[in-house]
Design a protein around this motif. Structure first.
Motif, PDB file in Angstrom:
ATOM      1  N   HIS A 167     -10.616 -30.368  47.495  1.00 12.22           N
ATOM      2  CA  HIS A 167     -10.215 -30.972  48.749  1.00 12.22           C
ATOM      3  C   HIS A 167     -10.888 -32.327  48.929  1.00 12.22           C
ATOM      4  O   HIS A 167     -12.012 -32.549  48.473  1.00 12.22           O
ATOM      5  N   LEU A 168     -10.177 -33.220  49.592  1.00 16.70           N
ATOM      6  CA  LEU A 168     -10.711 -34.545  49.858  1.00 16.70           C
ATOM      7  C   LEU A 168     -11.764 -34.494  50.950  1.00 16.70           C
ATOM      8  O   LEU A 168     -11.695 -33.677  51.867  1.00 16.70           O
ATOM      9  N   GLN A 169     -12.718 -35.392  50.854  1.00 17.41           N
ATOM     10  CA  GLN A 169     -13.685 -35.650  51.910  1.00 17.41           C
ATOM     11  C   GLN A 169     -13.498 -37.086  52.374  1.00 17.41           C
ATOM     12  O   GLN A 169     -13.140 -37.960  51.590  1.00 17.41           O
ATOM     13  N   ALA A 170     -13.719 -37.335  53.645  1.00 20.77           N
ATOM     14  CA  ALA A 170     -13.634 -38.710  54.129  1.00 20.77           C
ATOM     15  C   ALA A 170     -14.718 -39.539  53.457  1.00 20.77           C
ATOM     16  O   ALA A 170     -15.894 -39.153  53.476  1.00 20.77           O
ATOM     17  N   PRO A 171     -14.375 -40.661  52.846  1.00 20.47           N
ATOM     18  CA  PRO A 171     -15.394 -41.493  52.188  1.00 20.47           C
ATOM     19  C   PRO A 171     -16.284 -42.179  53.216  1.00 20.47           C
ATOM     20  O   PRO A 171     -16.051 -42.094  54.430  1.00 20.47           O
ATOM     21  N   LYS A 172     -17.302 -42.899  52.749  1.00 19.38           N
ATOM     22  CA  LYS A 172     -18.261 -43.545  53.643  1.00 19.38           C
ATOM     23  C   LYS A 172     -17.674 -44.764  54.351  1.00 19.38           C
ATOM     24  O   LYS A 172     -18.263 -45.270  55.303  1.00 19.38           O
ATOM     25  N   VAL A 173     -16.511 -45.244  53.900  1.00 21.16           N
ATOM     26  CA  VAL A 173     -15.883 -46.401  54.546  1.00 21.16           C
ATOM     27  C   VAL A 173     -15.067 -45.933  55.747  1.00 21.16           C
ATOM     28  O   VAL A 173     -14.664 -44.764  55.821  1.00 21.16           O
ATOM     29  N   PRO A 174     -14.805 -46.816  56.733  1.00 25.38           N
ATOM     30  CA  PRO A 174     -13.928 -46.452  57.850  1.00 25.38           C
ATOM     31  C   PRO A 174     -12.563 -45.989  57.335  1.00 25.38           C
ATOM     32  O   PRO A 174     -11.957 -46.655  56.487  1.00 25.38           O
ATOM     33  N   THR A 175     -12.101 -44.873  57.854  1.00 28.64           N
ATOM     34  CA  THR A 175     -10.900 -44.245  57.307  1.00 28.64           C
ATOM     35  C   THR A 175      -9.894 -43.930  58.418  1.00 28.64           C
ATOM     36  O   THR A 175     -10.262 -43.382  59.464  1.00 28.64           O
ATOM     37  N   LEU A 176      -8.630 -44.274  58.164  1.00 26.71           N
ATOM     38  CA  LEU A 176      -7.531 -43.958  59.059  1.00 26.71           C
ATOM     39  C   LEU A 176      -6.543 -43.058  58.334  1.00 26.71           C
ATOM     40  O   LEU A 176      -6.103 -43.382  57.226  1.00 26.71           O
ATOM     41  N   ILE A 177      -6.203 -41.931  58.957  1.00 31.21           N
ATOM     42  CA  ILE A 177      -5.203 -41.026  58.415  1.00 31.21           C
ATOM     43  C   ILE A 177      -3.990 -41.071  59.328  1.00 31.21           C
ATOM     44  O   ILE A 177      -4.109 -40.888  60.547  1.00 31.21           O
ATOM     45  N   ILE A 178      -2.801 -41.303  58.768  1.00 31.29           N
ATOM     46  CA  ILE A 178      -1.563 -41.251  59.555  1.00 31.29           C
ATOM     47  C   ILE A 178      -0.602 -40.295  58.857  1.00 31.29           C
ATOM     48  O   ILE A 178      -0.222 -40.523  57.700  1.00 31.29           O
ATOM     49  N   ASN A 179      -0.217 -39.240  59.547  1.00 33.43           N
ATOM     50  CA  ASN A 179       0.720 -38.258  59.004  1.00 33.43           C
ATOM     51  C   ASN A 179       1.850 -38.012  59.994  1.00 33.43           C
ATOM     52  O   ASN A 179       1.674 -38.134  61.215  1.00 33.43           O
ATOM     53  N   GLY A 180       3.010 -37.665  59.474  1.00 34.05           N
ATOM     54  CA  GLY A 180       4.135 -37.328  60.328  1.00 34.05           C
ATOM     55  C   GLY A 180       4.051 -35.884  60.807  1.00 34.05           C
ATOM     56  O   GLY A 180       3.659 -35.003  60.032  1.00 34.05           O
ATOM     57  N   ASP A 181       4.414 -35.643  62.063  1.00 31.73           N
ATOM     58  CA  ASP A 181       4.275 -34.279  62.584  1.00 31.73           C
ATOM     59  C   ASP A 181       5.452 -33.376  62.210  1.00 31.73           C
ATOM     60  O   ASP A 181       5.464 -32.196  62.559  1.00 31.73           O
ATOM     61  N   GLN A 182       6.435 -33.932  61.480  1.00 31.66           N
ATOM     62  CA  GLN A 182       7.542 -33.121  60.975  1.00 31.66           C
ATOM     63  C   GLN A 182       7.605 -33.165  59.444  1.00 31.66           C
ATOM     64  O   GLN A 182       8.656 -32.960  58.859  1.00 31.66           O
ATOM     65  N   TRP A 194      -8.197 -32.349  58.558  1.00 36.95           N
ATOM     66  CA  TRP A 194      -8.831 -33.662  58.496  1.00 36.95           C
ATOM     67  C   TRP A 194      -9.914 -33.827  59.550  1.00 36.95           C
ATOM     68  O   TRP A 194     -10.976 -34.420  59.285  1.00 36.95           O
ATOM     69  N   ASN A 195      -9.665 -33.334  60.758  1.00 38.23           N
ATOM     70  CA  ASN A 195     -10.634 -33.524  61.838  1.00 38.23           C
ATOM     71  C   ASN A 195     -11.987 -32.892  61.514  1.00 38.23           C
ATOM     72  O   ASN A 195     -13.017 -33.340  62.021  1.00 38.23           O
ATOM     73  N   SER A 196     -11.976 -31.873  60.677  1.00 38.54           N
ATOM     74  CA  SER A 196     -13.246 -31.245  60.300  1.00 38.54           C
ATOM     75  C   SER A 196     -14.005 -32.060  59.261  1.00 38.54           C
ATOM     76  O   SER A 196     -15.168 -31.767  58.959  1.00 38.54           O
ATOM     77  N   LYS A 197     -13.367 -33.100  58.727  1.00 33.43           N
ATOM     78  CA  LYS A 197     -13.981 -33.894  57.657  1.00 33.43           C
ATOM     79  C   LYS A 197     -14.240 -35.345  58.049  1.00 33.43           C
ATOM     80  O   LYS A 197     -15.013 -36.037  57.382  1.00 33.43           O
ATOM     81  N   LEU A 198     -13.581 -35.819  59.101  1.00 40.00           N
ATOM     82  CA  LEU A 198     -13.724 -37.217  59.484  1.00 40.00           C
ATOM     83  C   LEU A 198     -15.068 -37.464  60.161  1.00 40.00           C
ATOM     84  O   LEU A 198     -15.602 -36.605  60.857  1.00 40.00           O
ATOM     85  N   LYS A 199     -15.587 -38.668  59.957  1.00 39.74           N
ATOM     86  CA  LYS A 199     -16.878 -39.045  60.532  1.00 39.74           C
ATOM     87  C   LYS A 199     -16.657 -39.928  61.750  1.00 39.74           C
ATOM     88  O   LYS A 199     -15.514 -40.294  62.072  1.00 39.74           O
ATOM     89  N   LEU A 200     -17.719 -40.280  62.413  1.00 37.95           N
ATOM     90  CA  LEU A 200     -17.651 -41.145  63.575  1.00 37.95           C
ATOM     91  C   LEU A 200     -17.029 -42.487  63.185  1.00 37.95           C
ATOM     92  O   LEU A 200     -17.451 -43.123  62.221  1.00 37.95           O
ATOM     93  N   GLY A 201     -16.022 -42.905  63.933  1.00 35.39           N
ATOM     94  CA  GLY A 201     -15.340 -44.166  63.640  1.00 35.39           C
ATOM     95  C   GLY A 201     -14.046 -43.993  62.885  1.00 35.39           C
ATOM     96  O   GLY A 201     -13.218 -44.917  62.834  1.00 35.39           O
TER      97      GLY A 201
END
Length: 250
Positions: A167-182, A194-201
């Motif tokens: 599984h992917l982990q959010a890297p140390k750089v600022p990260t934006l995830i955009i997914n379609g809900d359908q 994703w929310n369990s892996k994202l860091k502050l920012g």
């Protein structure tokens, strides 16, 4: 201060046309370069090979680039950013799950191995699910592009196995995830994963009624989400590295 350029990472060039609407919106206020990977279908290739070529291409970039990628290209970009966070200003992932093995191509191979249907029928069905399009003539054209991608582009899965695990982990750089809900590939539960892996920012954005190629159908709203995120990222000093040229790998 010079704004970092955007590098659009692309390991499946047969499908790049579906990214162009969004790229045109982004170029209205930012410089965008495409980093495309192509290889001989008979040539052995690994993710490490792609990472080595990518690093050689961007190691001398100043300031550090923002990197955007879709689907399996996004998975590869995220794995790269985990290993070389010092080379990115930010990472934006479109239609990417935390599950490394979850891509439209892996869904195709599962369906191909389990269903008593022809390849063309399965690809036609997939095209209708990946895109919000009802015109059967357009769907037929898209299915041919999907077939070309399977035959000539970088694909990690097969009828017998999937080359990616974990599984992917959010890297140390600022990260934006955009997914379609359908999106039937990257389902709604990806937000929880994703929310369990994202860091502050970091940010997770969901596109209403968006399918796997939501940015093809909604380029303006997607560009707005990306630009809002990038505007919040400060430019920091970039360390010296060994220079290298070229933004195209073959």
């Amino acid at each position: 201060m010079v704004n970092p350029e955007i590098i659009w990472l692309d390991v499946q060039p047969s499908l790049y046309g579906f990214n162009c609407r969004l790229v045109r919106r982004l170029t209205a206020c930012r410089k965008v370069k495409r980093w495309s990977f192509q290889h001989d279908p008979d040539e052995a290739c690994t993710i490490e090979t792609i990472h080595n070529l990518l690093r050689a291409s961007i190691v001398s970039s100043k300031p550090r680039p923002h990197v955007i990628a879709h689907g399996i290209s996004g998975t590869i970009a995220c794995l790269f950013a985990q290993e070389y966070p010092e080379l990115f200003s930010s990472l934006t992932l479109l239609s990417v799950d935390t599950n490394n093995a979850n891509h439209w191509t892996s869904h195709y191979h599962v369906m191909r191995g389990q269903l008593p249907c022809s390849r063309d029928n399965i690809l036609t069905h997939l095209a209708s699910k990946l895109f919000d399009i009802d015109d059967q003539r357009i769907i037929a054209t898209i299915s041919k592009l999907l077939a070309k991608c399977l035959d000539s582009d970088f694909v990690i899965s097969s009828l017998f196995s999937n080359g990616l695990r974990g599984h992917l982990q959010a890297p140390k750089v600022p990260t934006l995830i955009i997914n379609g809900d359908q999106d039937f590939v990257v389902d709604k539960a990806s937000k929880i994963r994703w929310n369990s892996k994202l860091k502050l920012g970091d940010h997770y954005e969901s596109v209403d009624a968006g399918r796997h190629f939501f940015h093809f159908h909604k380029p303006e709203s997607t560009a707005k989400k990306i630009n809002t995120f990038l505007d919040m990222i400060p430019t920091s000093p970039f360390p010296d590295f060994t220079p290298s040229n070229s933004l195209t790998a073959r």
